[in-house]
Design a protein around this motif. Structure first.
Motif, short mmCIF file in Angstrom:
data_model
loop_
_atom_site.label_atom_id
_atom_site.label_comp_id
_atom_site.label_asym_id
_atom_site.label_seq_id
_atom_site.Cartn_x
_atom_site.Cartn_y
_atom_site.Cartn_z
N GLY A 16 40.83 31.13 43.78
CA GLY A 16 39.48 30.72 44.13
C GLY A 16 39.19 30.65 45.62
O GLY A 16 38.05 30.47 46.02
N GLU A 47 39.17 36.21 40.23
CA GLU A 47 37.71 36.40 40.22
C GLU A 47 36.93 35.24 40.84
O GLU A 47 35.85 35.44 41.35
CB GLU A 47 37.24 36.63 38.78
CG GLU A 47 35.83 37.14 38.70
CD GLU A 47 35.48 37.63 37.31
OE1 GLU A 47 34.33 38.06 37.13
OE2 GLU A 47 36.33 37.57 36.41
N ARG A 48 37.50 34.05 40.84
CA ARG A 48 36.80 32.91 41.44
C ARG A 48 36.89 32.92 42.96
O ARG A 48 36.19 32.19 43.64
CB ARG A 48 37.37 31.59 40.91
CG ARG A 48 37.06 31.38 39.44
CD ARG A 48 37.55 30.05 38.97
NE ARG A 48 39.00 29.97 39.17
CZ ARG A 48 39.70 28.86 39.16
NH1 ARG A 48 39.12 27.71 38.96
NH2 ARG A 48 41.01 28.89 39.33
N TRP A 72 35.25 41.22 43.43
CA TRP A 72 35.38 40.06 44.32
C TRP A 72 35.96 40.42 45.67
O TRP A 72 36.54 39.59 46.37
CB TRP A 72 36.10 38.89 43.66
CG TRP A 72 37.46 39.12 43.10
CD1 TRP A 72 38.65 38.93 43.74
CD2 TRP A 72 37.80 39.50 41.78
NE1 TRP A 72 39.70 39.19 42.91
CE2 TRP A 72 39.20 39.55 41.68
CE3 TRP A 72 37.06 39.84 40.64
CZ2 TRP A 72 39.88 39.90 40.52
CZ3 TRP A 72 37.74 40.19 39.49
CH2 TRP A 72 39.12 40.22 39.44
#
Length: 186
Positions: free
Chosen positions: A20, A43-44, A72
C-alpha cells in the motif's frame, strides 16, 4: 555463497516497505525494479517510475502489462531529478545508474543530475525508508558518477541517515556495487 548486489538491494527494501505504500523507481530501464516494486506494494500502493528514454518506458510498460500490474505504476518520461515534484512520503527509492541495457550506451546517468535526484529523494523518503543506489562504473561517465555519489553520501549526517556500501572487492572489470541509504527515525 554471498548474495549479489541486486539481491541485497531487494532484501533491504522488502524488509522496510509495506503493501500500500508509495515507492519510486528512479531509473526505469528495462522495468525489472519497477516490476519488483509494483509486486511489493500491490494494488493498494503506487510506483512512480522515471526514465528519459522512450525505449525504456515501452519495455517497462510491456513487462508491467504482461504481469498485470501496470494499473498502479505511474510511468514518467522524465529525468529522475523530477523526484522533487513528489509530494508524499515514500517507503523506498531504487536507482540503477549507468546506461539502458540493450540501449544506446552514449546515454547514461550523469553525476550532477544523479546527486540532485538523490537529494530530492531523501527529502521525500519517510523515516525508516530506504534508498538503494546500484553503481555501474565500468564506463567513463560511470567512474565520474561513482566518485561523486560516494563523496556525497559520505557527507550525509549520521544522525539522519545510515549509509551502507556492499561491494565485492576482489572482482575484475569494475563490478557494480550497492549504496543503501536508510533514513533514521520512526
Amino acid at each position: 555463497m554471498f548474495p549479489n548486489v541486486l539481491e541485497v538491494a531487494r532484501k533491504l527494501i522488502k524488509e522496510r516497505v509495506q503493501v500500500g505504500e508509495t515507492v519510486i523507481d528512479a531509473t526505469m530501464g528495462n522495468g525489472n525494479d519497477t516490476l519488483f516494486l509494483a509486486q511489493l506494494v500491490q494494488e493498494r500502493g503506487k510506483v512512480i517510475a522515471y526514465d528519459i528514454q522512450k525505449l525504456a518506458m515501452e519495455k517497462t510498460r510491456e513487462r508491467l502489462e504482461r504481469e498485470g500490474v501496470a494499473g498502479w505504476v505511474d510511468m514518467r518520461l522524465a529525468s529522475h531529478e523530477e523526484i522533487e515534484a513528489v509530494d508524499e512520503p515514500v517507503g523506498a527509492i531504487m536507482f540503477n545508474l549507468g546506461y539502458l541495457p540493450g540501449g544506446d550506451k552514449a546515454i547514461t546517468t550523469q553525476a550532477a543530475s544523479t546527486i540532485r535526484a538523490i537529494e530530492s529523494g531523501l527529502r521525500v523518503l519517510r523515516p525508516g525508508g530506504i534508498m538503494t543506489v546500484m553503481i555501474y562504473w565500468g564506463h567513463e561517465a560511470g567512474r565520474v558518477e561513482k566518485d561523486a555519489v560516494e563523496s556525497y553520501c559520505q557527507t550525509l549526517s549520521q544522525m539522519d541517515y545510515l549509509v551502507l556500501k556492499y561491494q565485492y572487492i576482489n572482482q575484475q572489470n569494475h563490478a557494480p556495487f550497492l549504496l543503501a541509504i536508510e533514513r533514521r527515525g520512526i
